[in-house]
Design a protein around this motif. Structure first.
Motif, PDB file in Angstrom:
ATOM      1  N   GLU A  96      36.654   2.556  -6.284  1.00  0.00           N
ATOM      2  CA  GLU A  96      36.883   3.800  -7.014  1.00  0.00           C
ATOM      3  C   GLU A  96      37.988   3.570  -8.038  1.00  0.00           C
ATOM      4  O   GLU A  96      38.918   2.793  -7.792  1.00  0.00           O
ATOM      5  CB  GLU A  96      37.293   4.937  -6.077  1.00  0.00           C
ATOM      6  N   LYS A 123      29.573  12.931 -15.142  1.00  0.00           N
ATOM      7  CA  LYS A 123      29.457  13.230 -13.719  1.00  0.00           C
ATOM      8  C   LYS A 123      28.083  13.832 -13.475  1.00  0.00           C
ATOM      9  O   LYS A 123      27.745  14.854 -14.052  1.00  0.00           O
ATOM     10  CB  LYS A 123      30.545  14.213 -13.284  1.00  0.00           C
ATOM     11  N   ASN A 127      25.167   9.908  -9.058  1.00  0.00           N
ATOM     12  CA  ASN A 127      26.195   8.900  -9.352  1.00  0.00           C
ATOM     13  C   ASN A 127      26.739   9.160 -10.750  1.00  0.00           C
ATOM     14  O   ASN A 127      26.107   9.846 -11.544  1.00  0.00           O
ATOM     15  CB  ASN A 127      25.611   7.477  -9.270  1.00  0.00           C
ATOM     16  N   ASP A 128      27.899   8.604 -11.024  1.00  0.00           N
ATOM     17  CA  ASP A 128      28.454   8.703 -12.364  1.00  0.00           C
ATOM     18  C   ASP A 128      27.614   7.856 -13.312  1.00  0.00           C
ATOM     19  O   ASP A 128      26.915   6.930 -12.898  1.00  0.00           O
ATOM     20  CB  ASP A 128      29.899   8.210 -12.396  1.00  0.00           C
ATOM     21  N   PRO A 143      24.209   3.451 -15.248  1.00  0.00           N
ATOM     22  CA  PRO A 143      24.492   4.113 -13.979  1.00  0.00           C
ATOM     23  C   PRO A 143      25.607   3.373 -13.244  1.00  0.00           C
ATOM     24  O   PRO A 143      25.619   2.143 -13.198  1.00  0.00           O
ATOM     25  CB  PRO A 143      23.163   4.021 -13.224  1.00  0.00           C
ATOM     26  N   ILE A 145      26.366   2.222 -10.403  1.00  0.00           N
ATOM     27  CA  ILE A 145      25.856   1.811  -9.094  1.00  0.00           C
ATOM     28  C   ILE A 145      26.124   0.322  -8.925  1.00  0.00           C
ATOM     29  O   ILE A 145      26.254  -0.406  -9.917  1.00  0.00           O
ATOM     30  CB  ILE A 145      24.342   2.115  -8.950  1.00  0.00           C
TER      31      ILE A 145
END
Length: 170
Positions: A96, A123, A127-128, A143, A145
């Protein structure tokens, strides 16, 4: 790295007794319950404010500050940021990062190509999504991820990514 992190923006006054409505810019607006102090960025100076009351209304937080007891004393701060120091920030979990630390980060592919600069974080529910702008000003949405974001180095302001099939197609 930024010394202070924005947790909200004063959107308007609330009532006549010095309360303000704050649009939270933190992932967890509930964190205001535990906050005892914030820093008001007046545009000219940073001013420490002690929180004496917290309420929630729709998507906003209503705050009361010590020493501000009427609308006239607080009204001039509409649109101003509320900050916390990094030491008062919510602890980050593994993988994070604070958004402010990601902005302006150089983004490179695992093939060694410079993709561009990270300009925004969107946001979404799942997912961000990282917005990367290339040298021509074109935006690419990545993405956030693990299959796509391979490494984030905050100290070097560099991100290593794997561009998933179809993301660069015209």
């Amino acid at each position: 790295m930024e010394e202070y992190l924005r947790v909200g923006v004063i959107s308007s006054t609330h009532g006549i007794k010095g309360e303000v409505k704050v649009f939270p810019t933190t992932d967890d607006p509930e964190r205001f319950r535990a906050l005892r102090q914030v820093i008001l960025d007046t545009g000219k100076e940073y001013r420490k404010l002690t929180i004496t009351g917290v309420k929630f209304f729709k998507n906003q937080v209503i705050l009361k500050f010590k020493g501000y007891d009427n609308i006239n004393e607080i009204e001039k701060y509409k649109g101003k940021d509320l900050l916390v120091s990094r030491e008062d920030a919510v602890p980050l979990g593994e993988n994070e990062n604070f958004i402010v630390d990601l902005i302006d980060m150089e983004v490179l592919t695992d093939a060694g190509e410079k993709l561009g600069v990270l300009t925004d974080v969107l946001k979404t529910g799942a997912n961000d999504v990282y917005v990367v702008e290339n040298a021509e000003g074109k935006e690419l949405l990545l993405p956030a991820i693990p299959d796509c974001i391979l490494d984030v180095n905050v100290e070097e302001k560099r991100m290593l990514v794997h561009v998933l099939e179809g993301l660069l197609d015209e």
